[in-house]
Write a protein that holds these residues in place. Structure first.
Motif, PDB file in Angstrom:
ATOM      1  N   ILE A 189       0.771  -1.207  -0.069  1.00 41.03           N
ATOM      2  CA  ILE A 189      -0.145   0.051   0.118  1.00 41.03           C
ATOM      3  C   ILE A 189       0.920   1.410  -0.041  1.00 41.03           C
ATOM      4  O   ILE A 189       0.580   2.276  -0.937  1.00 41.03           O
ATOM      5  CB  ILE A 189      -0.950  -0.111   1.239  1.00 41.03           C
ATOM      6  CG1 ILE A 189      -1.855  -1.205   1.186  1.00 41.03           C
ATOM      7  CG2 ILE A 189      -1.732   1.370   1.489  1.00 41.03           C
ATOM      8  CD1 ILE A 189      -2.818  -1.346   2.251  1.00 41.03           C
ATOM      9  N   PHE A 190       1.956   1.340   0.745  1.00 41.06           N
ATOM     10  CA  PHE A 190       2.583   2.424   0.843  1.00 41.06           C
ATOM     11  C   PHE A 190       3.826   2.368  -0.421  1.00 41.06           C
ATOM     12  O   PHE A 190       3.974   3.446  -0.844  1.00 41.06           O
ATOM     13  CB  PHE A 190       3.852   2.101   2.140  1.00 41.06           C
ATOM     14  CG  PHE A 190       3.405   2.725   3.423  1.00 41.06           C
ATOM     15  CD1 PHE A 190       4.253   3.988   3.718  1.00 41.06           C
ATOM     16  CD2 PHE A 190       2.299   2.252   3.973  1.00 41.06           C
ATOM     17  CE1 PHE A 190       3.737   4.432   5.226  1.00 41.06           C
ATOM     18  CE2 PHE A 190       1.928   2.853   5.227  1.00 41.06           C
ATOM     19  CZ  PHE A 190       2.641   4.022   5.641  1.00 41.06           C
ATOM     20  N   THR A 191       3.805   1.304  -1.214  1.00 39.52           N
ATOM     21  CA  THR A 191       4.473   1.368  -2.242  1.00 39.52           C
ATOM     22  C   THR A 191       3.779   1.774  -3.467  1.00 39.52           C
ATOM     23  O   THR A 191       4.366   2.525  -4.209  1.00 39.52           O
ATOM     24  CB  THR A 191       5.093  -0.071  -2.799  1.00 39.52           C
ATOM     25  OG1 THR A 191       5.908  -0.688  -1.782  1.00 39.52           O
ATOM     26  CG2 THR A 191       5.620  -0.097  -4.031  1.00 39.52           C
ATOM     27  N   LEU A 192       2.488   1.489  -3.360  1.00 32.70           N
ATOM     28  CA  LEU A 192       1.402   2.178  -4.258  1.00 32.70           C
ATOM     29  C   LEU A 192       1.435   3.515  -4.140  1.00 32.70           C
ATOM     30  O   LEU A 192       1.455   4.270  -5.210  1.00 32.70           O
ATOM     31  CB  LEU A 192       0.192   1.481  -4.124  1.00 32.70           C
ATOM     32  CG  LEU A 192      -0.953   1.963  -4.876  1.00 32.70           C
ATOM     33  CD1 LEU A 192      -0.782   1.696  -6.552  1.00 32.70           C
ATOM     34  CD2 LEU A 192      -2.507   1.499  -4.423  1.00 32.70           C
ATOM     35  N   TYR A 193       1.335   4.220  -3.012  1.00 34.58           N
ATOM     36  CA  TYR A 193       1.153   5.553  -2.806  1.00 34.58           C
ATOM     37  C   TYR A 193       2.602   6.201  -3.411  1.00 34.58           C
ATOM     38  O   TYR A 193       2.401   7.176  -4.053  1.00 34.58           O
ATOM     39  CB  TYR A 193       1.165   5.773  -1.334  1.00 34.58           C
ATOM     40  CG  TYR A 193       0.980   7.400  -0.998  1.00 34.58           C
ATOM     41  CD1 TYR A 193      -0.230   7.901  -1.296  1.00 34.58           C
ATOM     42  CD2 TYR A 193       2.014   8.016  -0.677  1.00 34.58           C
ATOM     43  CE1 TYR A 193      -0.401   9.301  -0.962  1.00 34.58           C
ATOM     44  CE2 TYR A 193       2.021   9.474  -0.388  1.00 34.58           C
ATOM     45  CZ  TYR A 193       0.683  10.058  -0.653  1.00 34.58           C
ATOM     46  OH  TYR A 193       0.766  11.410  -0.451  1.00 34.58           O
ATOM     47  N   THR A 194       3.695   5.578  -3.062  1.00 34.11           N
ATOM     48  CA  THR A 194       4.927   6.265  -3.651  1.00 34.11           C
ATOM     49  C   THR A 194       4.878   6.109  -5.164  1.00 34.11           C
ATOM     50  O   THR A 194       5.236   7.057  -5.817  1.00 34.11           O
ATOM     51  CB  THR A 194       6.081   5.356  -3.219  1.00 34.11           C
ATOM     52  OG1 THR A 194       6.098   5.312  -1.593  1.00 34.11           O
ATOM     53  CG2 THR A 194       7.399   6.098  -3.434  1.00 34.11           C
TER      54      THR A 194
END
Length: 433
Positions: free
Chosen positions: A83-88
């Motif tokens: 989820i953090f990777t997607l946001y990044t």
């Protein structure tokens, strides 16, 4: 001039409005109190007493915390990290994936990889770079502009031959895996690796440090085995595609400021989230770093986004990779809810929900959280041994959208039983809120 009658009517209207607002607030508080009482009883039951559990539920419309149970405690998130990777990725990458950076020197193409995972990938099979290379007499490919280790910190060393643990690199080919199947005879993708593959009675799929592959004689399925990404194999793979045209070179000071683009970025994000593709997740952070530097460094991108776009997180995560393979990662349910709210606020909802697995419909929750008539859960799973987490969006029967993060660590029961309990909780929220 306001007469006494008009003043009385105005006061009455204001009074009614205030009363309605007060009644609405009371109803919300009563509902939240009822939900908290029910969920406290559930999470304090004997089922949860020998594990660590955290749950946060939040209403992004009203900005109310519906429920908080250990939401500020740190947990191993597994693939919820994506989820953090997607946001990044959404913060850094354009609408199409940067396939490579290049410069022209007469009839020679000088190329630096960006980390694009889609080139000849078993799923995407993108040939943008290959077709581009064919139009030049010679190609010089920089092979050492990647500044991190091939494996992430804390990855399990014995997973070196498992499909979910490919090596990270600057210019991936074929998803950095050999795809092997048995159709009466061994078949490999890329076909070049067939000469390095043989039948075996052993369970291992590849030698530890070399590109020698094995397929167990009793198997009938298709397997993906990570290969060792080294200069020798890279040269061999390119010579198999376009003989004698591609030369590996060390990093160069020549400015490679032109960019070739490949597939739609959204299709890559969806693949990462739907099937929880670790390789794509790792490469997306590398890709993000390519947009700010010629040297590929996923570590610097994680630090940058935590220091800038995510500097308002109430609990800063300990974040070491893009996929969540590492048990060094530590995140709180509250941090996931905060990032999910940012995504919900910044991305059109139809597009956003399309990235996530859908309960009863698709991805890693296809067999769980099925709605009676329509889907009610759009969420990312995270599973490693004794860890199962689920974070995303829940649609209630009343028409509200709730953001939640449900994290379970250190349990000794089966993951299926954990999912059964989680499904009961999420159905209660769907039906009650």
């Amino acid at each position: 001039m306001i007469t006494a009658s008009k003043y009385s009517k105005k006061l009455t209207f204001v009074g009614r409005l205030s009363l309605m607002m007060l009644m609405s607030l009371v109803l919300v508080n009563c509902k939240s109190s009822k939900i908290s009482k029910h969920l406290n009883k559930t999470l304090d039951s004997s089922f949860y007493e020998n594990q660590f559990t955290g749950l946060m539920v939040y209403n992004p419309r009203t900005k109310d915390t519906v429920y908080n149970y250990n939401a500020n405690r740190y947990f191993t998130p597994a693939s919820n990290t994506k989820i953090f990777t997607l946001y990044t990725a959404l913060q850094y990458l354009p609408a199409e994936i940067p396939a490579l950076k290049y410069a022209l020197a007469q009839d020679t193409l000088i190329v630096k990889g960006t980390g694009d995972p889609t080139f000849l990938h078993p799923y995407f099979k993108d040939s943008t770079a290959l077709n581009f290379f064919r139009s030049f007499k010679a190609v010089k490919l920089v092979i050492d502009n990647y500044d991190n280790e091939k494996f992430g910190p804390g990855w399990a060393w014995e997973d070196y031959d498992m499909y979910y643990s490919p090596e990270r690199s600057a210019f991936p080919m074929y998803g950095n895996v050999a795809t092997i199947s048995n159709t009466g005879q061994l078949k490999t993708y890329p076909e070049f690796l067939k000469g390095k593959t043989s039948y075996s009675d052993l369970n291992g799929r590849r030698d530890f440090n070399t590109n020698t592959f094995f397929y167990k004689v009793t198997r009938k399925d298709t397997i993906e085995v990570p290969f060792v990404v080294d200069s020798t194999l890279v040269k061999q793979l390119w010579d198999d595609l376009i003989p004698g045209k591609v030369e590996n070179i060390p990093n160069t000071t020549i400015k490679t400021d032109q960019i070739l683009y490949s597939v739609a970025s959204d299709s890559v994000y969806k693949r990462m989230m739907q099937v929880s593709d670790n390789f794509i997740a790792e490469q997306l952070l590398i890709l993000a770093s390519s947009t700010v530097s010629d040297t590929l460094d996923a570590d610097s991108v994680r630090k940058s986004i935590l220091d800038n776009q995510l500097n308002d997180l109430k609990q800063k995560p300990y974040w070491v990779d893009g996929s969540g393979l590492s048990r060094y990662n530590l995140f709180t349910p509250l941090s996931f809810v905060q990032v999910l709210e940012k995504l919900y606020t910044e991305i059109p909802h139809e597009r956003l929900f399309n990235f996530f697995p859908v309960g009863g419909k698709s991805g890693t929750i296809k067999a769980w959280y099925a709605g009676e008539t329509t889907p009610y859960v759009y969420a990312k799973t995270g599973t490693v041994g004794n860890v199962h987490c689920l974070s995303g969006y829940l649609l209630t029967n009343s028409g509200e959208v709730l953001i939640f993060s449900f994290m379970n660590n250190n349990y000794r029961t089966s993951t299926s039983k954990i999912k059964e309990q989680m499904q009961t909780v999420l159905e209660y929220l769907r039906d009650t809120y």
